[in-house]
Design a protein around this motif. Sequence first.
Motif, PDB file in Angstrom:
ATOM      1  N   ALA A 153       0.831  -1.210   0.000  1.00  0.00           N
ATOM      2  CA  ALA A 153       0.000   0.000   0.000  1.00  0.00           C
ATOM      3  C   ALA A 153       0.865   1.260   0.000  1.00  0.00           C
ATOM      4  O   ALA A 153       1.848   1.353   0.737  1.00  0.00           O
ATOM      5  CB  ALA A 153      -0.921   0.004   1.219  1.00  0.00           C
ATOM      6  N   VAL A 154       0.492   2.228  -0.831  1.00  0.00           N
ATOM      7  CA  VAL A 154       1.185   3.519  -0.857  1.00  0.00           C
ATOM      8  C   VAL A 154       0.412   4.555  -0.042  1.00  0.00           C
ATOM      9  O   VAL A 154       0.932   5.604   0.310  1.00  0.00           O
ATOM     10  CB  VAL A 154       1.396   4.027  -2.300  1.00  0.00           C
ATOM     11  CG1 VAL A 154       2.268   3.065  -3.089  1.00  0.00           C
ATOM     12  CG2 VAL A 154       0.064   4.236  -3.012  1.00  0.00           C
ATOM     13  N   ALA A 155      -0.857   4.238   0.206  1.00  0.00           N
ATOM     14  CA  ALA A 155      -1.723   5.083   1.037  1.00  0.00           C
ATOM     15  C   ALA A 155      -2.831   4.173   1.560  1.00  0.00           C
ATOM     16  O   ALA A 155      -2.940   3.014   1.147  1.00  0.00           O
ATOM     17  CB  ALA A 155      -2.302   6.243   0.230  1.00  0.00           C
ATOM     18  N   ASP A 156      -3.643   4.688   2.459  1.00  0.00           N
ATOM     19  CA  ASP A 156      -4.689   3.868   3.052  1.00  0.00           C
ATOM     20  C   ASP A 156      -5.653   3.341   1.982  1.00  0.00           C
ATOM     21  O   ASP A 156      -6.277   4.105   1.256  1.00  0.00           O
ATOM     22  CB  ASP A 156      -5.472   4.700   4.078  1.00  0.00           C
ATOM     23  CG  ASP A 156      -6.462   3.860   4.861  1.00  0.00           C
ATOM     24  OD1 ASP A 156      -6.158   2.684   5.110  1.00  0.00           O
ATOM     25  OD2 ASP A 156      -7.533   4.379   5.218  1.00  0.00           O
ATOM     26  N   GLY A 157      -5.730   1.999   1.857  1.00  0.00           N
ATOM     27  CA  GLY A 157      -6.678   1.395   0.944  1.00  0.00           C
ATOM     28  C   GLY A 157      -6.306   1.417  -0.515  1.00  0.00           C
ATOM     29  O   GLY A 157      -7.148   1.144  -1.379  1.00  0.00           O
ATOM     30  N   MET A 158      -5.049   1.701  -0.845  1.00  0.00           N
ATOM     31  CA  MET A 158      -4.656   1.706  -2.263  1.00  0.00           C
ATOM     32  C   MET A 158      -3.198   1.337  -2.448  1.00  0.00           C
ATOM     33  O   MET A 158      -2.341   1.634  -1.627  1.00  0.00           O
ATOM     34  CB  MET A 158      -4.976   3.045  -2.921  1.00  0.00           C
ATOM     35  CG  MET A 158      -4.215   4.228  -2.413  1.00  0.00           C
ATOM     36  SD  MET A 158      -4.795   5.774  -3.194  1.00  0.00           S
ATOM     37  CE  MET A 158      -6.266   6.089  -2.223  1.00  0.00           C
ATOM     38  N   GLY A 159      -2.952   0.629  -3.559  1.00  0.00           N
ATOM     39  CA  GLY A 159      -1.605   0.179  -3.887  1.00  0.00           C
ATOM     40  C   GLY A 159      -1.595  -0.463  -5.259  1.00  0.00           C
ATOM     41  O   GLY A 159      -2.450  -0.181  -6.098  1.00  0.00           O
ATOM     42  N   LYS A 160      -0.642  -1.378  -5.481  1.00  0.00           N
ATOM     43  CA  LYS A 160      -0.511  -2.022  -6.794  1.00  0.00           C
ATOM     44  C   LYS A 160      -1.450  -3.211  -6.967  1.00  0.00           C
ATOM     45  O   LYS A 160      -1.852  -3.542  -8.078  1.00  0.00           O
ATOM     46  CB  LYS A 160       0.940  -2.486  -7.005  1.00  0.00           C
ATOM     47  CG  LYS A 160       1.926  -1.346  -7.172  1.00  0.00           C
ATOM     48  CD  LYS A 160       1.623  -0.537  -8.421  1.00  0.00           C
ATOM     49  CE  LYS A 160       2.617   0.574  -8.626  1.00  0.00           C
ATOM     50  NZ  LYS A 160       2.267   1.434  -9.776  1.00  0.00           N
ATOM     51  N   ILE A 161      -1.773  -3.894  -5.858  1.00  0.00           N
ATOM     52  CA  ILE A 161      -2.684  -5.039  -5.918  1.00  0.00           C
ATOM     53  C   ILE A 161      -3.761  -4.857  -4.865  1.00  0.00           C
ATOM     54  O   ILE A 161      -3.455  -4.636  -3.689  1.00  0.00           O
ATOM     55  CB  ILE A 161      -1.953  -6.372  -5.671  1.00  0.00           C
ATOM     56  CG1 ILE A 161      -0.874  -6.612  -6.721  1.00  0.00           C
ATOM     57  CG2 ILE A 161      -2.950  -7.538  -5.666  1.00  0.00           C
ATOM     58  CD1 ILE A 161      -0.016  -7.837  -6.462  1.00  0.00           C
ATOM     59  N   GLY A 162      -5.027  -4.940  -5.284  1.00  0.00           N
ATOM     60  CA  GLY A 162      -6.135  -4.836  -4.347  1.00  0.00           C
ATOM     61  C   GLY A 162      -6.952  -6.120  -4.380  1.00  0.00           C
ATOM     62  O   GLY A 162      -7.241  -6.646  -5.454  1.00  0.00           O
ATOM     63  N   VAL A 163      -7.294  -6.630  -3.190  1.00  0.00           N
ATOM     64  CA  VAL A 163      -8.023  -7.898  -3.092  1.00  0.00           C
ATOM     65  C   VAL A 163      -9.249  -7.734  -2.203  1.00  0.00           C
ATOM     66  O   VAL A 163      -9.201  -7.034  -1.177  1.00  0.00           O
ATOM     67  CB  VAL A 163      -7.117  -9.011  -2.510  1.00  0.00           C
ATOM     68  CG1 VAL A 163      -7.908 -10.301  -2.302  1.00  0.00           C
ATOM     69  CG2 VAL A 163      -5.925  -9.263  -3.423  1.00  0.00           C
ATOM     70  N   LEU A 164     -10.334  -8.390  -2.594  1.00  0.00           N
ATOM     71  CA  LEU A 164     -11.542  -8.496  -1.775  1.00  0.00           C
ATOM     72  C   LEU A 164     -11.851  -9.971  -1.599  1.00  0.00           C
ATOM     73  O   LEU A 164     -11.714 -10.749  -2.554  1.00  0.00           O
ATOM     74  CB  LEU A 164     -12.733  -7.827  -2.446  1.00  0.00           C
ATOM     75  CG  LEU A 164     -12.611  -6.343  -2.816  1.00  0.00           C
ATOM     76  CD1 LEU A 164     -13.756  -5.948  -3.741  1.00  0.00           C
ATOM     77  CD2 LEU A 164     -12.607  -5.470  -1.571  1.00  0.00           C
ATOM     78  N   VAL A 165     -12.262 -10.368  -0.405  1.00  0.00           N
ATOM     79  CA  VAL A 165     -12.669 -11.754  -0.155  1.00  0.00           C
ATOM     80  C   VAL A 165     -13.986 -11.745   0.604  1.00  0.00           C
ATOM     81  O   VAL A 165     -14.137 -11.028   1.591  1.00  0.00           O
ATOM     82  CB  VAL A 165     -11.601 -12.526   0.650  1.00  0.00           C
ATOM     83  CG1 VAL A 165     -12.149 -13.874   1.119  1.00  0.00           C
ATOM     84  CG2 VAL A 165     -10.346 -12.739  -0.191  1.00  0.00           C
ATOM     85  N   ALA A 166     -14.943 -12.551   0.116  1.00  0.00           N
ATOM     86  CA  ALA A 166     -16.239 -12.674   0.776  1.00  0.00           C
ATOM     87  C   ALA A 166     -16.317 -14.037   1.464  1.00  0.00           C
ATOM     88  O   ALA A 166     -15.950 -15.061   0.870  1.00  0.00           O
ATOM     89  CB  ALA A 166     -17.370 -12.539  -0.233  1.00  0.00           C
ATOM     90  N   THR A 167     -16.767 -14.048   2.714  1.00  0.00           N
ATOM     91  CA  THR A 167     -16.882 -15.295   3.463  1.00  0.00           C
ATOM     92  C   THR A 167     -18.218 -15.377   4.186  1.00  0.00           C
ATOM     93  O   THR A 167     -18.882 -14.366   4.425  1.00  0.00           O
ATOM     94  CB  THR A 167     -15.754 -15.420   4.508  1.00  0.00           C
ATOM     95  OG1 THR A 167     -15.790 -14.277   5.381  1.00  0.00           O
ATOM     96  CG2 THR A 167     -14.388 -15.513   3.855  1.00  0.00           C
ATOM     97  N   LYS A 168     -18.562 -16.607   4.546  1.00  0.00           N
ATOM     98  CA  LYS A 168     -19.731 -16.872   5.375  1.00  0.00           C
ATOM     99  C   LYS A 168     -19.217 -17.655   6.578  1.00  0.00           C
ATOM    100  O   LYS A 168     -18.609 -18.722   6.415  1.00  0.00           O
ATOM    101  CB  LYS A 168     -20.764 -17.690   4.598  1.00  0.00           C
ATOM    102  CG  LYS A 168     -22.076 -17.913   5.334  1.00  0.00           C
ATOM    103  CD  LYS A 168     -22.990 -18.832   4.524  1.00  0.00           C
ATOM    104  CE  LYS A 168     -23.467 -18.151   3.250  1.00  0.00           C
ATOM    105  NZ  LYS A 168     -24.440 -19.008   2.506  1.00  0.00           N
ATOM    106  N   GLY A 169     -19.434 -17.131   7.781  1.00  0.00           N
ATOM    107  CA  GLY A 169     -18.897 -17.782   8.972  1.00  0.00           C
ATOM    108  C   GLY A 169     -17.420 -17.459   9.157  1.00  0.00           C
ATOM    109  O   GLY A 169     -16.819 -16.719   8.379  1.00  0.00           O
ATOM    110  N   GLY A 170     -16.816 -18.051  10.177  1.00  0.00           N
ATOM    111  CA  GLY A 170     -15.412 -17.763  10.466  1.00  0.00           C
ATOM    112  C   GLY A 170     -15.243 -16.361  10.985  1.00  0.00           C
ATOM    113  O   GLY A 170     -16.201 -15.695  11.380  1.00  0.00           O
ATOM    114  N   ASP A 171     -14.000 -15.872  10.991  1.00  0.00           N
ATOM    115  CA  ASP A 171     -13.760 -14.505  11.463  1.00  0.00           C
ATOM    116  C   ASP A 171     -12.989 -13.710  10.413  1.00  0.00           C
ATOM    117  O   ASP A 171     -12.496 -14.263   9.421  1.00  0.00           O
ATOM    118  CB  ASP A 171     -13.006 -14.496  12.801  1.00  0.00           C
ATOM    119  CG  ASP A 171     -11.673 -15.246  12.740  1.00  0.00           C
ATOM    120  OD1 ASP A 171     -11.087 -15.344  11.643  1.00  0.00           O
ATOM    121  OD2 ASP A 171     -11.207 -15.723  13.786  1.00  0.00           O
ATOM    122  N   GLU A 172     -12.894 -12.408  10.643  1.00  0.00           N
ATOM    123  CA  GLU A 172     -12.243 -11.525   9.665  1.00  0.00           C
ATOM    124  C   GLU A 172     -10.746 -11.796   9.564  1.00  0.00           C
ATOM    125  O   GLU A 172     -10.146 -11.568   8.513  1.00  0.00           O
ATOM    126  CB  GLU A 172     -12.506 -10.062  10.027  1.00  0.00           C
ATOM    127  CG  GLU A 172     -13.927  -9.618   9.758  1.00  0.00           C
ATOM    128  CD  GLU A 172     -14.087  -8.108   9.774  1.00  0.00           C
ATOM    129  OE1 GLU A 172     -13.057  -7.395   9.742  1.00  0.00           O
ATOM    130  OE2 GLU A 172     -15.237  -7.634   9.809  1.00  0.00           O
TER     131      GLU A 172
END
Length: 292
Positions: A153-172
Amino acid sequence: MAITASMVKELRETSGAGMMDAKKALTETDGDMEAAIDWLRTKGLAKAAKKSGRTAAEGLVAVSVDGGTGVAVEVNSETDFVGKNAEFQEMVASFATAALQVADTDALQKFEIGGKPVSEILTDKIATIGENMGLRRMAKLEGDTVVSYVHNAVADGMGKIGVLVATKGGDEAFAKQVAMHVAAVNPASLSEVDLDPDVVEKEKQVQMDIARESGKPEQVIEKMIVGRMKKYMAEVTLLNQAFVVNPDLTVGDAAKEAGAEITGFVRLEVGEGIEKKVENFAEEVAKTAGKG
């Protein structure tokens, strides 16, 4: 009307234009500030048009999450240097926040921030910063829980690679580990079911051709292909990959242990798939000199 230094300063701060451009705009419009801004915008549009042919393969990916919805947005620039520019970063962050409210890139281009469409904000920034830029794509993910991760990350929430993951159950915490895995390993799909059939068929044909080079009978080759395709699936599908946090487990098995179900993921990397134009330096100099 006499153009004063304070007028030039005000126009520069309002428009982001250079000193000489601001002074000329005021001179051309007889000191009318609003008309001068319009004059600069017109000039800015002309500049942006000239820059539109340049390859923009650098830039940033920004991610934003609100409850069970996450978005990733890629905005390109010509040089990596612009990615470190605070103005550029602020613009990209605003695009990511806006993306939470729209369905796709076309809708994001038309979405207004502060009364101005995103496409126009981008064009104005091209004129101010002086590089070609482009809102290339956005991806949206929804789920019970959505987490984001940005690599380098070069700043909060942004960089060269951004990933999102969606889950059901478990923890963050587990979901975040999966997001880091996705950033590092770059799976092609969540499971075999989600993999593009054309990609699978192409790989199968490649493996068949390789196997035939061995001269073995077709019956033997068919059995070989089953094993090779199973190995291929394990390499490219997220749930079947060895988990980077614990390589003794697949990501799918790790999810079961964590009491989680991974329902989807998004991975955007700056510039992936863009062909960067590389010119011979001598040829480039010759062109500049009018010899090429």
